[in-house]
Design a protein around this motif. Structure first.
Motif, mmCIF file in Angstrom:
data_model
loop_
_atom_site.group_PDB
_atom_site.id
_atom_site.type_symbol
_atom_site.label_atom_id
_atom_site.label_comp_id
_atom_site.label_asym_id
_atom_site.label_seq_id
_atom_site.Cartn_x
_atom_site.Cartn_y
_atom_site.Cartn_z
ATOM 1 N N ILE A 1 33.104 -14.017 56.506
ATOM 2 C CA ILE A 1 33.714 -13.479 57.725
ATOM 3 C C ILE A 1 34.475 -12.136 57.565
ATOM 4 O O ILE A 1 34.374 -11.103 58.253
ATOM 5 N N LEU A 2 35.172 -12.057 56.453
ATOM 6 C CA LEU A 2 35.752 -10.772 56.172
ATOM 7 C C LEU A 2 35.025 -9.904 55.815
ATOM 8 O O LEU A 2 34.989 -8.711 56.551
ATOM 9 N N ASP A 3 33.792 -9.968 55.542
ATOM 10 C CA ASP A 3 32.776 -8.858 55.207
ATOM 11 C C ASP A 3 32.408 -8.507 56.555
ATOM 12 O O ASP A 3 32.014 -7.503 56.762
ATOM 13 N N GLY A 4 31.995 -9.334 57.398
ATOM 14 C CA GLY A 4 31.556 -9.037 58.864
ATOM 15 C C GLY A 4 32.616 -8.274 59.560
ATOM 16 O O GLY A 4 32.189 -7.137 60.230
ATOM 17 N N ILE A 5 33.998 -8.447 59.206
ATOM 18 C CA ILE A 5 35.045 -7.699 59.937
ATOM 19 C C ILE A 5 34.927 -6.226 59.565
ATOM 20 O O ILE A 5 35.122 -5.231 60.027
ATOM 21 N N TYR A 6 34.654 -6.104 57.897
ATOM 22 C CA TYR A 6 34.790 -4.827 57.348
ATOM 23 C C TYR A 6 33.432 -4.184 57.863
ATOM 24 O O TYR A 6 33.516 -3.080 57.901
ATOM 25 N N MET A 7 32.435 -4.846 57.930
ATOM 26 C CA MET A 7 31.204 -4.101 58.318
ATOM 27 C C MET A 7 31.469 -3.698 59.774
ATOM 28 O O MET A 7 31.112 -2.551 60.238
ATOM 29 N N HIS A 8 32.034 -4.283 60.676
ATOM 30 C CA HIS A 8 32.213 -3.777 62.078
ATOM 31 C C HIS A 8 33.104 -2.501 62.182
ATOM 32 O O HIS A 8 32.902 -1.619 62.621
ATOM 33 N N ALA B 1 25.151 -3.940 69.577
ATOM 34 C CA ALA B 1 24.907 -3.406 68.636
ATOM 35 C C ALA B 1 25.473 -3.997 67.307
ATOM 36 O O ALA B 1 24.917 -4.150 66.203
ATOM 37 N N HIS B 2 26.715 -4.399 67.442
ATOM 38 C CA HIS B 2 27.321 -5.081 66.290
ATOM 39 C C HIS B 2 26.392 -6.518 65.902
ATOM 40 O O HIS B 2 26.401 -6.630 64.625
ATOM 41 N N PHE B 3 25.979 -7.110 66.829
ATOM 42 C CA PHE B 3 25.405 -8.353 66.393
ATOM 43 C C PHE B 3 23.898 -8.100 65.978
ATOM 44 O O PHE B 3 23.620 -8.735 65.032
ATOM 45 N N TYR B 4 23.346 -7.063 66.431
ATOM 46 C CA TYR B 4 22.080 -6.767 65.849
ATOM 47 C C TYR B 4 22.258 -6.402 64.218
ATOM 48 O O TYR B 4 21.213 -6.490 63.786
ATOM 49 N N LEU B 5 23.330 -5.571 64.075
ATOM 50 C CA LEU B 5 23.465 -4.885 62.711
ATOM 51 C C LEU B 5 24.071 -6.054 61.711
ATOM 52 O O LEU B 5 24.021 -5.848 60.558
ATOM 53 N N ALA B 6 24.484 -7.192 62.299
ATOM 54 C CA ALA B 6 25.151 -8.283 61.483
ATOM 55 C C ALA B 6 24.253 -8.980 60.463
ATOM 56 O O ALA B 6 22.945 -8.905 60.856
ATOM 57 N N GLU B 7 24.586 -9.459 59.375
ATOM 58 C CA GLU B 7 23.864 -10.193 58.698
ATOM 59 C C GLU B 7 23.341 -11.306 59.325
ATOM 60 O O GLU B 7 23.959 -11.802 60.375
ATOM 61 N N LYS B 8 22.305 -12.100 59.118
ATOM 62 C CA LYS B 8 21.660 -13.174 59.836
ATOM 63 C C LYS B 8 22.408 -14.251 59.564
ATOM 64 O O LYS B 8 22.030 -15.326 59.988
ATOM 65 N N SER B 9 23.486 -14.486 59.078
ATOM 66 C CA SER B 9 24.429 -15.678 58.809
ATOM 67 C C SER B 9 25.525 -15.800 59.963
ATOM 68 O O SER B 9 25.799 -14.921 60.619
ATOM 69 N N GLN B 10 25.825 -17.063 60.486
ATOM 70 C CA GLN B 10 26.658 -17.096 61.215
ATOM 71 C C GLN B 10 28.173 -16.530 61.016
ATOM 72 O O GLN B 10 28.782 -16.079 61.820
ATOM 73 N N ALA B 11 28.875 -16.553 59.877
ATOM 74 C CA ALA B 11 29.808 -16.168 59.309
ATOM 75 C C ALA B 11 29.857 -14.364 59.545
ATOM 76 O O ALA B 11 30.978 -13.982 59.998
ATOM 77 N N SER B 12 28.747 -13.867 59.305
ATOM 78 C CA SER B 12 28.615 -12.540 59.591
ATOM 79 C C SER B 12 28.815 -11.984 61.088
ATOM 80 O O SER B 12 29.338 -11.176 61.382
ATOM 81 N N VAL B 13 28.018 -12.777 61.856
ATOM 82 C CA VAL B 13 28.127 -12.701 63.166
ATOM 83 C C VAL B 13 29.659 -12.732 63.665
ATOM 84 O O VAL B 13 29.912 -11.977 64.553
ATOM 85 N N VAL B 14 30.221 -13.916 63.338
ATOM 86 C CA VAL B 14 31.579 -14.314 63.922
ATOM 87 C C VAL B 14 32.364 -12.838 63.261
ATOM 88 O O VAL B 14 32.972 -12.427 64.001
ATOM 89 N N GLY B 15 32.232 -12.471 62.121
ATOM 90 C CA GLY B 15 33.097 -11.557 61.581
ATOM 91 C C GLY B 15 32.821 -10.051 62.190
ATOM 92 O O GLY B 15 33.794 -9.466 62.781
ATOM 93 N N ASN B 16 31.490 -9.917 62.807
ATOM 94 C CA ASN B 16 31.342 -8.743 63.398
ATOM 95 C C ASN B 16 31.826 -8.671 64.782
ATOM 96 O O ASN B 16 32.233 -7.629 65.299
ATOM 97 N N PHE B 17 32.010 -9.809 65.439
ATOM 98 C CA PHE B 17 32.447 -10.090 66.600
ATOM 99 C C PHE B 17 34.105 -9.871 66.644
ATOM 100 O O PHE B 17 34.591 -9.142 67.422
ATOM 101 N N LEU B 18 34.783 -10.508 65.678
ATOM 102 C CA LEU B 18 36.097 -10.399 65.347
ATOM 103 C C LEU B 18 36.762 -9.044 65.136
ATOM 104 O O LEU B 18 37.781 -8.597 65.296
ATOM 105 N N GLY B 19 35.617 -8.150 64.493
ATOM 106 C CA GLY B 19 36.192 -6.723 64.239
ATOM 107 C C GLY B 19 36.944 -6.080 65.493
ATOM 108 O O GLY B 19 37.634 -5.222 65.131
ATOM 109 N N ASP B 20 36.448 -6.303 66.585
ATOM 110 C CA ASP B 20 37.239 -5.562 67.781
ATOM 111 C C ASP B 20 38.761 -6.427 68.334
ATOM 112 O O ASP B 20 39.320 -5.847 68.933
ATOM 113 N N PHE B 21 38.679 -7.423 67.501
ATOM 114 C CA PHE B 21 40.081 -8.323 67.846
ATOM 115 C C PHE B 21 41.145 -8.243 66.930
ATOM 116 O O PHE B 21 42.150 -8.460 66.986
ATOM 117 N N VAL B 22 40.727 -8.221 65.373
ATOM 118 C CA VAL B 22 41.566 -8.483 64.579
ATOM 119 C C VAL B 22 41.801 -7.061 63.807
ATOM 120 O O VAL B 22 40.995 -6.149 63.686
#
Length: 139
Positions: A38-45, A5-26
């Protein structure tokens, strides 16, 4: 732990995907260790998790989990939600689930140098065992 679900909702950029992934770990406050996207992706997560964790249906769903597994009820419900997303993927995307997860794995593996060591191992296992696609089945 609802990675799909997080990957589906991520922006279509690689950095957003990475950030949304790291949200469970950071955890905790974020330092300048990551680029802004990447920070934006973590915040989105974190925002997605906050929204779903407070949603009445999520709370009700957690109550369906056995009292013996209550401590893990949020993770179990997250996995169930990913299962339903994967099982009904074609209702939400024009890209097949297989192509989508292959694309996600290529991004995650290409950016392993950004992850803490324990997350690198986790990422390798996730890709090798094809967790995202396997959500499609109960097994």
């Amino acid at each position: 732990m609802n990675f799909l679900a997080h990957f589906y909702l991520a922006e279509k950029s690689q950095a957003s995907v990475v950030g949304n992934f790291l949200g469970d770990f950071v955890k905790g406050p974020l330092e300048n260790g990551f680029e802004p996207e990447i920070l934006d992706g973590i915040y989105m997560h974190r925002k997605v998790d906050s929204y779903t964790d407070q949603h009445p249906l999520f709370i009700k769903s957690k109550l369906l989990v056995s009292p013996l597994r209550k401590r893990f009820s949020g993770i179990i419900v997250d996995l169930c939600f990913d299962h339903f997303l994967a099982k009904n993927w074609e209702q939400y995307s024009n890209v097949t689930l297989l192509k989508f997860v292959e694309h996600i794995y290529s991004i995650l593996l290409k950016n392993m140098n950004l992850y803490p060591e324990r997350v690198q191992y986790f990422t390798s296992r996730m890709a090798e065992e094809n967790w995202l696609y396997s959500y499609k089945t109960i097994e």
